[in-house]
Design a protein around this motif. Structure first.
Motif, PDB file in Angstrom:
ATOM      1  N   CYS A 118      13.616  17.827 -31.657  1.00 51.55           N
ATOM      2  CA  CYS A 118      12.536  17.552 -32.572  1.00 51.55           C
ATOM      3  C   CYS A 118      11.645  18.790 -32.673  1.00 51.55           C
ATOM      4  CB  CYS A 118      11.801  16.361 -31.967  1.00 51.55           C
ATOM      5  SG  CYS A 118      10.677  15.580 -33.028  1.00 51.55           S
ATOM      6  N   GLN A 119      11.584  19.335 -33.885  1.00 52.83           N
ATOM      7  CA  GLN A 119      10.787  20.547 -34.092  1.00 52.83           C
ATOM      8  C   GLN A 119       9.453  20.167 -34.698  1.00 52.83           C
ATOM      9  OE1 GLN A 119      13.387  22.665 -36.722  1.00 52.83           O
ATOM     10  NE2 GLN A 119      14.892  23.088 -35.121  1.00 52.83           N
ATOM     11  N   VAL A 120       8.384  20.527 -34.024  1.00 51.71           N
ATOM     12  CA  VAL A 120       7.056  20.122 -34.472  1.00 51.71           C
ATOM     13  C   VAL A 120       6.187  21.337 -34.763  1.00 51.71           C
ATOM     14  CG1 VAL A 120       4.950  18.866 -33.882  1.00 51.71           C
ATOM     15  CG2 VAL A 120       7.171  18.029 -33.073  1.00 51.71           C
ATOM     16  N   THR A 121       5.641  21.356 -35.978  1.00 52.22           N
ATOM     17  CA  THR A 121       4.701  22.416 -36.350  1.00 52.22           C
ATOM     18  C   THR A 121       3.300  21.830 -36.410  1.00 52.22           C
ATOM     19  OG1 THR A 121       6.417  23.366 -37.732  1.00 52.22           O
ATOM     20  CG2 THR A 121       4.185  24.186 -38.065  1.00 52.22           C
ATOM     21  N   LEU A 122       2.353  22.518 -35.798  1.00 54.73           N
ATOM     22  CA  LEU A 122       0.956  22.070 -35.874  1.00 54.73           C
ATOM     23  C   LEU A 122       0.206  22.872 -36.924  1.00 54.73           C
ATOM     24  CD1 LEU A 122      -0.229  21.534 -32.198  1.00 54.73           C
ATOM     25  CD2 LEU A 122       1.107  20.039 -33.682  1.00 54.73           C
ATOM     26  N   GLU A 123      -0.874  22.300 -37.384  1.00 54.49           N
ATOM     27  CA  GLU A 123      -1.757  23.082 -38.252  1.00 54.49           C
ATOM     28  C   GLU A 123      -2.358  24.208 -37.434  1.00 54.49           C
ATOM     29  OE1 GLU A 123      -4.240  19.905 -39.398  1.00 54.49           O
ATOM     30  OE2 GLU A 123      -2.734  19.044 -40.745  1.00 54.49           O
ATOM     31  N   LYS A 124      -2.444  25.373 -38.063  1.00 56.33           N
ATOM     32  CA  LYS A 124      -2.691  26.578 -37.272  1.00 56.33           C
ATOM     33  C   LYS A 124      -4.165  26.967 -37.071  1.00 56.33           C
ATOM     34  CE  LYS A 124       1.535  28.353 -36.481  1.00 56.33           C
ATOM     35  NZ  LYS A 124       2.380  27.449 -37.279  1.00 56.33           N
ATOM     36  N   HIS A 147       4.115  19.258 -39.518  1.00 55.08           N
ATOM     37  CA  HIS A 147       5.497  19.022 -39.939  1.00 55.08           C
ATOM     38  C   HIS A 147       6.385  18.720 -38.738  1.00 55.08           C
ATOM     39  CE1 HIS A 147       9.606  20.250 -41.237  1.00 55.08           C
ATOM     40  NE2 HIS A 147       9.259  19.467 -42.243  1.00 55.08           N
ATOM     41  N   ILE A 148       7.313  17.774 -38.935  1.00 52.29           N
ATOM     42  CA  ILE A 148       8.270  17.436 -37.882  1.00 52.29           C
ATOM     43  C   ILE A 148       9.657  17.411 -38.486  1.00 52.29           C
ATOM     44  CG2 ILE A 148       8.988  15.742 -36.154  1.00 52.29           C
ATOM     45  CD1 ILE A 148       6.222  14.490 -36.336  1.00 52.29           C
ATOM     46  N   SER A 149      10.609  18.066 -37.847  1.00 50.60           N
ATOM     47  CA  SER A 149      11.968  17.777 -38.274  1.00 50.60           C
ATOM     48  C   SER A 149      12.846  17.374 -37.102  1.00 50.60           C
ATOM     49  CB  SER A 149      12.570  18.893 -39.127  1.00 50.60           C
ATOM     50  OG  SER A 149      12.890  19.992 -38.380  1.00 50.60           O
ATOM     51  N   SER A 150      13.682  16.378 -37.342  1.00 51.56           N
ATOM     52  CA  SER A 150      14.481  15.765 -36.277  1.00 51.56           C
ATOM     53  C   SER A 150      15.940  16.142 -36.415  1.00 51.56           C
ATOM     54  CB  SER A 150      14.369  14.241 -36.364  1.00 51.56           C
ATOM     55  OG  SER A 150      13.031  13.834 -36.226  1.00 51.56           O
ATOM     56  N   LEU A 151      16.505  16.671 -35.345  1.00 50.37           N
ATOM     57  CA  LEU A 151      17.933  16.983 -35.335  1.00 50.37           C
ATOM     58  C   LEU A 151      18.604  16.072 -34.329  1.00 50.37           C
ATOM     59  CD1 LEU A 151      17.558  20.854 -35.164  1.00 50.37           C
ATOM     60  CD2 LEU A 151      18.244  19.505 -37.154  1.00 50.37           C
ATOM     61  N   PHE A 152      19.590  15.341 -34.784  1.00 50.66           N
ATOM     62  CA  PHE A 152      20.243  14.383 -33.893  1.00 50.66           C
ATOM     63  C   PHE A 152      21.354  15.042 -33.102  1.00 50.66           C
ATOM     64  CE2 PHE A 152      17.942  11.912 -36.870  1.00 50.66           C
ATOM     65  CZ  PHE A 152      17.575  10.762 -36.187  1.00 50.66           C
ATOM     66  N   VAL A 153      21.378  14.730 -31.817  1.00 50.79           N
ATOM     67  CA  VAL A 153      22.430  15.280 -30.960  1.00 50.79           C
ATOM     68  C   VAL A 153      23.695  14.464 -31.152  1.00 50.79           C
ATOM     69  CG1 VAL A 153      23.170  15.656 -28.571  1.00 50.79           C
ATOM     70  CG2 VAL A 153      20.816  16.198 -29.267  1.00 50.79           C
ATOM     71  N   MET A 154      24.739  15.146 -31.613  1.00 48.84           N
ATOM     72  CA  MET A 154      26.000  14.473 -31.866  1.00 48.84           C
ATOM     73  C   MET A 154      26.869  14.436 -30.609  1.00 48.84           C
ATOM     74  SD  MET A 154      25.126  14.183 -34.932  1.00 48.84           S
ATOM     75  CE  MET A 154      26.521  13.400 -35.734  1.00 48.84           C
ATOM     76  N   ASP A 155      26.725  15.472 -29.782  1.00 53.98           N
ATOM     77  CA  ASP A 155      27.528  15.539 -28.567  1.00 53.98           C
ATOM     78  C   ASP A 155      26.816  16.377 -27.515  1.00 53.98           C
ATOM     79  OD1 ASP A 155      29.603  15.181 -26.824  1.00 53.98           O
ATOM     80  OD2 ASP A 155      31.069  16.385 -27.939  1.00 53.98           O
ATOM     81  N   GLU A 156      26.842  15.874 -26.303  1.00 53.46           N
ATOM     82  CA  GLU A 156      26.199  16.578 -25.191  1.00 53.46           C
ATOM     83  C   GLU A 156      27.287  17.364 -24.466  1.00 53.46           C
ATOM     84  OE1 GLU A 156      23.877  13.813 -22.927  1.00 53.46           O
ATOM     85  OE2 GLU A 156      23.287  15.291 -21.426  1.00 53.46           O
ATOM     86  N   ILE A 157      27.363  18.636 -24.755  1.00 56.66           N
ATOM     87  CA  ILE A 157      28.433  19.463 -24.182  1.00 56.66           C
ATOM     88  C   ILE A 157      28.181  19.764 -22.723  1.00 56.66           C
ATOM     89  CG2 ILE A 157      29.798  21.571 -24.486  1.00 56.66           C
ATOM     90  CD1 ILE A 157      29.608  19.664 -26.966  1.00 56.66           C
ATOM     91  N   LYS A 158      26.934  20.088 -22.422  1.00 52.41           N
ATOM     92  CA  LYS A 158      26.597  20.484 -21.050  1.00 52.41           C
ATOM     93  C   LYS A 158      25.145  20.193 -20.760  1.00 52.41           C
ATOM     94  CE  LYS A 158      26.720  24.521 -17.975  1.00 52.41           C
ATOM     95  NZ  LYS A 158      27.095  25.953 -17.863  1.00 52.41           N
ATOM     96  N   THR A 159      24.882  19.651 -19.581  1.00 50.55           N
ATOM     97  CA  THR A 159      23.504  19.492 -19.127  1.00 50.55           C
ATOM     98  C   THR A 159      23.500  19.656 -17.630  1.00 50.55           C
ATOM     99  OG1 THR A 159      23.047  17.864 -20.853  1.00 50.55           O
ATOM    100  CG2 THR A 159      21.475  17.999 -19.048  1.00 50.55           C
ATOM    101  N   THR A 160      22.730  20.597 -17.148  1.00 48.74           N
ATOM    102  CA  THR A 160      22.644  20.787 -15.702  1.00 48.74           C
ATOM    103  C   THR A 160      21.213  21.136 -15.325  1.00 48.74           C
ATOM    104  OG1 THR A 160      23.464  22.053 -13.814  1.00 48.74           O
ATOM    105  CG2 THR A 160      23.276  23.229 -15.882  1.00 48.74           C
ATOM    106  N   THR A 161      20.886  20.836 -14.083  1.00 49.73           N
ATOM    107  CA  THR A 161      19.582  21.256 -13.566  1.00 49.73           C
ATOM    108  C   THR A 161      19.736  22.489 -12.685  1.00 49.73           C
ATOM    109  OG1 THR A 161      19.924  19.684 -11.773  1.00 49.73           O
ATOM    110  CG2 THR A 161      18.564  18.949 -13.608  1.00 49.73           C
ATOM    111  N   SER A 162      20.961  22.990 -12.591  1.00 54.35           N
ATOM    112  CA  SER A 162      21.221  24.112 -11.684  1.00 54.35           C
ATOM    113  C   SER A 162      20.945  25.456 -12.329  1.00 54.35           C
ATOM    114  CB  SER A 162      22.679  24.078 -11.218  1.00 54.35           C
ATOM    115  OG  SER A 162      22.877  23.006 -10.341  1.00 54.35           O
TER     116      SER A 162
END
Lengths: 156, 156
Positions: B73-79, B138-153
């Motif tokens: 989710c990309q969020v733009t604030l008033e500047k 402004h907000i734009s939402s991008l939906f995750v279609m596939d989670e290829i990789k997620t790590t905390t390492s």
DNA sequence: AAAGCCAACGAATTAAATTCGCTGGCCTTT
DNA sequence: AAAGGCCAGCGAATTTAATTCGTTGGCTTT
């Protein structure tokens, strides 16, 4: 009848506790959910076995470990064939610098999160590992100026 | 002389082990680093005290927990003024749906990672919590279609 | 109403973490 | 170069936590 699998309120409570801090003792958790040790223990083991808990990890402080730079990286692949995609994904999984990679809807294809020491080190990763992958059409790098929030806890 | 603080190779080895799996026993870790129990114990405690290890958590399986949707989710604030920013950040920190939030360079301001059950539930979050924050431009939402990789390492 | 099942329980056991006093090597100081 | 002090590592003893297991009581099912 379906195989017993639904989680009850106590299971959820246990998951909430563990996802925030996995070092609580069993005694501690048992008190919080108002059960004795053994059923609490049984529930945790069941949650692990059934795959609700993927694992337990230590969270490190990247700034103290000289990994102060995080970059969001948007990668577009050439769109000819889907076989490019799995080749790309395979490489990404092997790069330790990439801590997350998602296929997203929208203009670009993959959204990566990359950890580096500094700009120089990131550039080395970019030039030598990322940009050289076959079928990469475009990459744009957004530098993280401030890390407002990062958690591994899901909204339960 | 500077205060003793640098990590040696054994410390790094311990961190690597713990960030992948914090459930290893001390005995286990001690064997892997070729030390006996007590110095291994001392080192781990030191790494915790000195803040190299922020904590220990359980990683849950969001798909099994009916949290199948991830949205970027990309969020733009008033500047106009920077005070908007801290107000926005404060709210974000309190939303459990937001698992990460970064201030990034580039066209928009904040990049969020949001977890929801489904599109409907995401839309509720969007309409009722996110879009109503003051100074959101402004907000734009991008939906995750596939989670290829997620790590905390981290790449150590 | 009886039988069977499941979750919870407490005590006993096993395993792990923690503490602590000791030792040897290395660096500093004279 | 020798003596003293410091630090990291060590092993044994202790404390604390996890794990196992046989038992009980309440629910559901027939």
């Amino acid at each position: 009848m379906a195989i017993k699998s639904a989680l009850d309120a106590l299971d959820i409570k246990i998951l909430k506790i563990l996802q925030n801090n996995s070092q609580h003792t069993l005694k501690d958790i048992a008190e919080q959910v108002n059960l004795s040790l053994s059923p609490t223990h049984d529930r945790i083991k069941r949650l692990e076995m059934d795959g609700y808990i993927k694992g337990y990890v230590g969270i490190l402080n990247r700034k103290k470990l000289n990994l102060g730079l995080m970059v969001h990286c948007q990668v577009t692949l050439e769109k000819q064939n889907r076989s490019n995609f799995s080749e790309f994904e395979k490489s990404i999984k092997e790069f330790p610098e990439v801590i997350s990679c998602h296929l997203v809807s929208g203009n670009f294809d993959y959204y990566l999160n990359v950890i580096s020491e500094d700009v120089e080190s990131y550039n080395r990763f970019y030039q030598e590992k990322l940009a050289v992958l076959p079928s990469v059409a475009h990459i744009s790098s957004l530098f993280v100026m401030d890390e407002i929030k990062t958690t591994t806890s899901l909204p339960l």
